[in-house]
Design a protein around this motif. Structure first.
Motif, PDB file in Angstrom:
ATOM      1  N   TYR A  87      14.351  10.148   1.927  1.00  0.00           N
ATOM      2  CA  TYR A  87      15.110   9.039   2.531  1.00  0.00           C
ATOM      3  C   TYR A  87      14.612   7.731   1.935  1.00  0.00           C
ATOM      4  O   TYR A  87      13.849   7.008   2.578  1.00  0.00           O
ATOM      5  N   MET A 102      13.696   3.013   3.155  1.00  0.00           N
ATOM      6  CA  MET A 102      13.864   2.780   4.603  1.00  0.00           C
ATOM      7  C   MET A 102      12.519   2.378   5.207  1.00  0.00           C
ATOM      8  O   MET A 102      11.478   2.634   4.653  1.00  0.00           O
ATOM      9  N   GLU A 103      12.627   1.742   6.371  1.00  0.00           N
ATOM     10  CA  GLU A 103      11.428   1.353   7.126  1.00  0.00           C
ATOM     11  C   GLU A 103      11.064   2.488   8.064  1.00  0.00           C
ATOM     12  O   GLU A 103      11.939   3.072   8.701  1.00  0.00           O
ATOM     13  N   TRP A 104       9.805   2.794   8.184  1.00  0.00           N
ATOM     14  CA  TRP A 104       9.378   3.890   9.068  1.00  0.00           C
ATOM     15  C   TRP A 104       8.448   3.390  10.154  1.00  0.00           C
ATOM     16  O   TRP A 104       7.833   4.131  10.850  1.00  0.00           O
ATOM     17  N   GLU A 136       0.854  -1.204   0.000  1.00  0.00           N
ATOM     18  CA  GLU A 136       0.000   0.000   0.000  1.00  0.00           C
ATOM     19  C   GLU A 136       0.883   1.246   0.000  1.00  0.00           C
ATOM     20  O   GLU A 136       0.581   2.233  -0.672  1.00  0.00           O
ATOM     21  N   ASP A 137       1.974   1.210   0.761  1.00  0.00           N
ATOM     22  CA  ASP A 137       2.836   2.388   0.848  1.00  0.00           C
ATOM     23  C   ASP A 137       3.597   2.636  -0.451  1.00  0.00           C
ATOM     24  O   ASP A 137       3.804   3.781  -0.840  1.00  0.00           O
ATOM     25  N   TYR A 190       3.186   6.187  -1.968  1.00  0.00           N
ATOM     26  CA  TYR A 190       4.348   7.068  -1.797  1.00  0.00           C
ATOM     27  C   TYR A 190       5.291   7.107  -2.989  1.00  0.00           C
ATOM     28  O   TYR A 190       6.202   7.918  -3.031  1.00  0.00           O
ATOM     29  N   PHE A 211       7.108  13.327   0.940  1.00  0.00           N
ATOM     30  CA  PHE A 211       8.392  13.955   1.260  1.00  0.00           C
ATOM     31  C   PHE A 211       9.396  13.023   1.937  1.00  0.00           C
ATOM     32  O   PHE A 211      10.534  12.860   1.485  1.00  0.00           O
ATOM     33  N   VAL A 212       8.994  12.393   3.019  1.00  0.00           N
ATOM     34  CA  VAL A 212       9.963  11.595   3.785  1.00  0.00           C
ATOM     35  C   VAL A 212      10.479  10.419   2.962  1.00  0.00           C
ATOM     36  O   VAL A 212      11.685  10.168   2.894  1.00  0.00           O
ATOM     37  N   GLN A 213       9.553   9.733   2.323  1.00  0.00           N
ATOM     38  CA  GLN A 213       9.952   8.564   1.521  1.00  0.00           C
ATOM     39  C   GLN A 213      10.851   8.949   0.351  1.00  0.00           C
ATOM     40  O   GLN A 213      11.721   8.190  -0.050  1.00  0.00           O
TER      41      GLN A 213
END
Lengths: 323, 253, 96
Positions: free
Chosen positions: B248, B251-253, B69-70, B74, B243-245
């Protein structure tokens, strides 16, 4: 009017009820100062909840996964709810929410200074949940036994709901701490910036705290600022260690004799600066609250006007039926 | 186009609609006109992001490329998003938010009322859960349409202005294309064109109670759901959302 | 006190489970009764705390005065005959 002697008698009776751990309810007699102290404390608490929505709300649209997004949304929504319960408790003392909000908007009311610091990275959301909510819980759990019934009941509800907030924050920190170098750095940076403001959340040292003695006698407060602060450090230091992060205090050290962590001096100048309105985000926070309220005015007016129209239409219908 | 491809596109449309509208609503969190409404709007946003997750999970599973889903939320850019133009329109004020919500809810409600009879068991299960939520959303947005329309002169003017601006985005909601047609023929979703009368009836009923004028529209804007076009707003939504994905990656969040 | 008109205050009562009484849970502001119910749903049942909601405008609630609490409630103190334990029955009598 009561004679002065009666008044002293009432105060004694009141204190006796408090000492017997009886709850005071809205219509009970209470000293004016008790009422005022409560309104001040409850409204500050309520303001803190709704101003506290802003730094975290900042990251709702930027949360790095959908799972994190729904958790953060639910958390910030809870804070709105907690603000609402608390304004409700203040209203039982005769203080209207709108008047309390006006005081906030005019910059006359206080709220927790921690929310005047900026959230700059995703790790800040973790740090807030872990440290700020952790400190808040420390403050709030004893308030569930506060002498004023509606406040105590609101706090029971708040504490029940808050239980996931801190876990949510710590889980974010844990994920970052076990992540890449960039993520670890992000987590450490967040801890560096939020640690001292979190310690300041407990308020001035006991010697400086002007309300503590009376509030303890009235059982509005159950522990002093310094007691709670110490408890927070004792609980949090091992949690930081588990994360593999370093608390930014070279004096932080476990003391075998006392069974407590010693910690370095707090920068009270910074504390008072932020309290007096000169923190990094004081202006933005107040502006955001003010704007939301002002821009909501026409919405609130419209809903009232529509409700009134409907009442009148219903009344006209009923009149017709009678005729 | 195979049925599997059509299904994937269909789920992306639904998932993206829910995600982008939820995103827009979530922008209100902390800034609502009154605390009670802040909480109410956040509840709807939570429902919608929740629906988006179920739909995008299912889409990713159907796609079969190991995405999540991410990944879908993203890591797709504007031209890969399949939401209708309506849901990406900004919160100019509370009136825009309510009109956008109402015009979408009325459509979404009819869609889900059909989807609970879908031959696709998974989609059917998602729709059954969502329908309860959407029924409430429609009630909420309808009531606010009426309150603001039949409230004060100021609120009436504001909501009429929002309606005039947003109505041009309702065309693509119920105009079927090849994907919709394939889904209909497979018994997975409704004949969108057949939902038109019920949609117009609902709109007319609420506008009448709200004392609002239905805008005369010469040309409807479209292109969101088939990926031909978006408004410029979507780029900014994704810039924030991702933005974050993007900063960076991996990575795992 | 403010001159502006604000949304009135409502008291919220929630039935937490089928078969239980509605119980007071708190208050909130709403422009009308329907909105009060919806707000109550959003504010007080976010975690499945309820199956039914009552709302009453706060100003319509009349409360007993604490000054009268002795005269209102103390007289019930010595009316032990209203409680089943007041009556002595031999243990052999069942189902009573």
């Amino acid at each position: 009017m009561k004679a002065p002697t009666d008044y002293a008698h009432l105060e004694d009776q009141f204190q006796a009820r408090i000492d017997a751990e009886e709850k005071i309810e809205p219509k009970d007699w209470m000293p004016d100062k008790y009422r005022k102290t409560l309104i001040r404390q409850i409204s500050q608490h309520a303001h803190s909840e709704i101003v506290g929505m802003l730094p975290e709300g900042n990251w709702i649209t930027r949360a790095p996964s959908l799972r994190r997004k729904v958790a953060l949304l639910a958390k910030v929504q809870d804070e709105a709810g907690h603000g609402l319960y608390l304004y409700g408790a203040a209203e039982t003392l005769g203080a209207e929410r709108d008047d309390l909000l006006d005081e906030l908007h005019r910059g006359e009311a206080k709220y927790s200074s921690i929310f005047n610091y900026p959230t700059l990275s995703w790790a800040d959301i973790g740090a807030i949940g872990w440290l700020v909510d952790g400190a808040a819980i420390m403050n709030q759990v004893p308030l569930c036994r506060c002498s004023y019934g509606p406040y105590a009941r609101a706090m029971v509800r708040v504490c029940k709901e808050e239980s996931f907030h801190q876990r949510q924050g710590y889980e974010i920190m844990l994920t970052l701490a076990r992540g890449t170098e960039a993520q670890k750095k992000m987590a450490q940076d967040a801890l560096n910036r939020w640690w001292w403001p979190s310690l300041m959340m407990f308020g001035p040292n006991d010697a400086e705290s002007k309300h503590t003695a009376q509030s303890m006698a009235w059982k509005i407060k159950r522990f002093t600022n310094d007691e709670l602060r110490q408890r927070f450090v004792d609980i949090t230091a091992p949690q930081a260690e588990f994360l593999g992060l370093t608390i930014p205090d070279e004096h932080l050290k476990y003391n075998e004799e006392t069974g407590h962590y010693g910690f370095g001096p707090i920068d009270w100048d910074e504390f008072w600066q932020v309290v007096s309105g000169e923190g990094p985000c004081n202006r933005q926070r107040l502006k955001a609250r003010r704007r939301a309220h002002e821009e909501g005015q026409w919405v609130r007016d419209a809903a009232l006007a529509h409700a009134e129209k409907r009442r009148q239409r219903q009344a006209a219908k009923n009149d017709q039926k009678v005729a | 186009m195979t049925l599997a491809e059509a299904k994937y596109q269909y789920l992306l449309r639904m998932g993206d609609n829910a995600l982008i509208l939820g995103h827009r609503l979530s922008e209100w969190c902390g800034h609502g006109p009154i605390l009670e409404q802040d909480i109410a709007m956040t509840n709807i946003a939570l429902d919608q992001v929740g629906q988006a997750r179920s739909l995008l999970q299912y889409a990713a599973q159907l796609e079969g490329k190991g995405r999540t889903e991410d990944d879908l939320a993203y890591k797709r850019d504007v031209m890969e998003y399949r939401n209708v133009l309506l849901v990406e329109q900004p919160n100019e004020d509370f009136a825009y938010t309510i009109v956008r919500q109402f015009l979408f809810d009325a459509f979404n409600f009819l869609l889900h009322k059909s989807l609970v009879h879908s031959k696709d068991e998974h989609l059917k299960a998602i729709a059954e859960k969502s329908l309860k939520e959407i029924t409430y959303h429609l009630r909420y947005s309808s009531e606010w349409m009426i309150r603001l329309g039949d409230g004060t002169a100021e609120s009436h003017q504001k909501i009429q202005a929002a309606l005039d601006d947003l109505f041009i985005y309702t065309g693509e909601l119920l105009t079927p294309d090849a994907v919709d047609q394939a889904i209909f023929e497979a018994g997975i979703g409704p004949d969108l064109a057949a939902l038109q009368p019920a949609y117009q009836t609902k709109i007319d009923e609420i506008l009448q109670q709200a004392t609002l004028q239905k805008p005369e529209v010469k040309y409807m804007q479209s292109g969101g759901k088939d990926g031909r076009m978006h408004t410029e707003y979507l780029g900014y939504i994704l810039a924030e959302l991702q933005f974050v994905q993007r900063a960076y990656p991996n990575m795992e969040w | 006190m403010s001159e502006k008109k604000n949304w009135p205050l409502w008291e919220i009562f929630i039935r937490s489970k089928n078969g239980l009484n509605h119980k007071h849970v708190g208050s909130l502001h709403a422009a009308d009764a329907e909105m009060a119910i919806e707000n109550a749903r959003d504010v007080y049942t976010r975690r499945m705390e309820g199956v039914s909601i009552w709302v009453v405008e706060s100003e319509h609630i009349t409360a007993s005065s604490p000054n009268q609490s002795e005269s209102l409630f103390d007289p019930a103190n010595d009316k032990v005959y209203r409680h089943p334990t007041f009556y002595n029955l031999p243990d052999e009598v069942k189902h009573m």
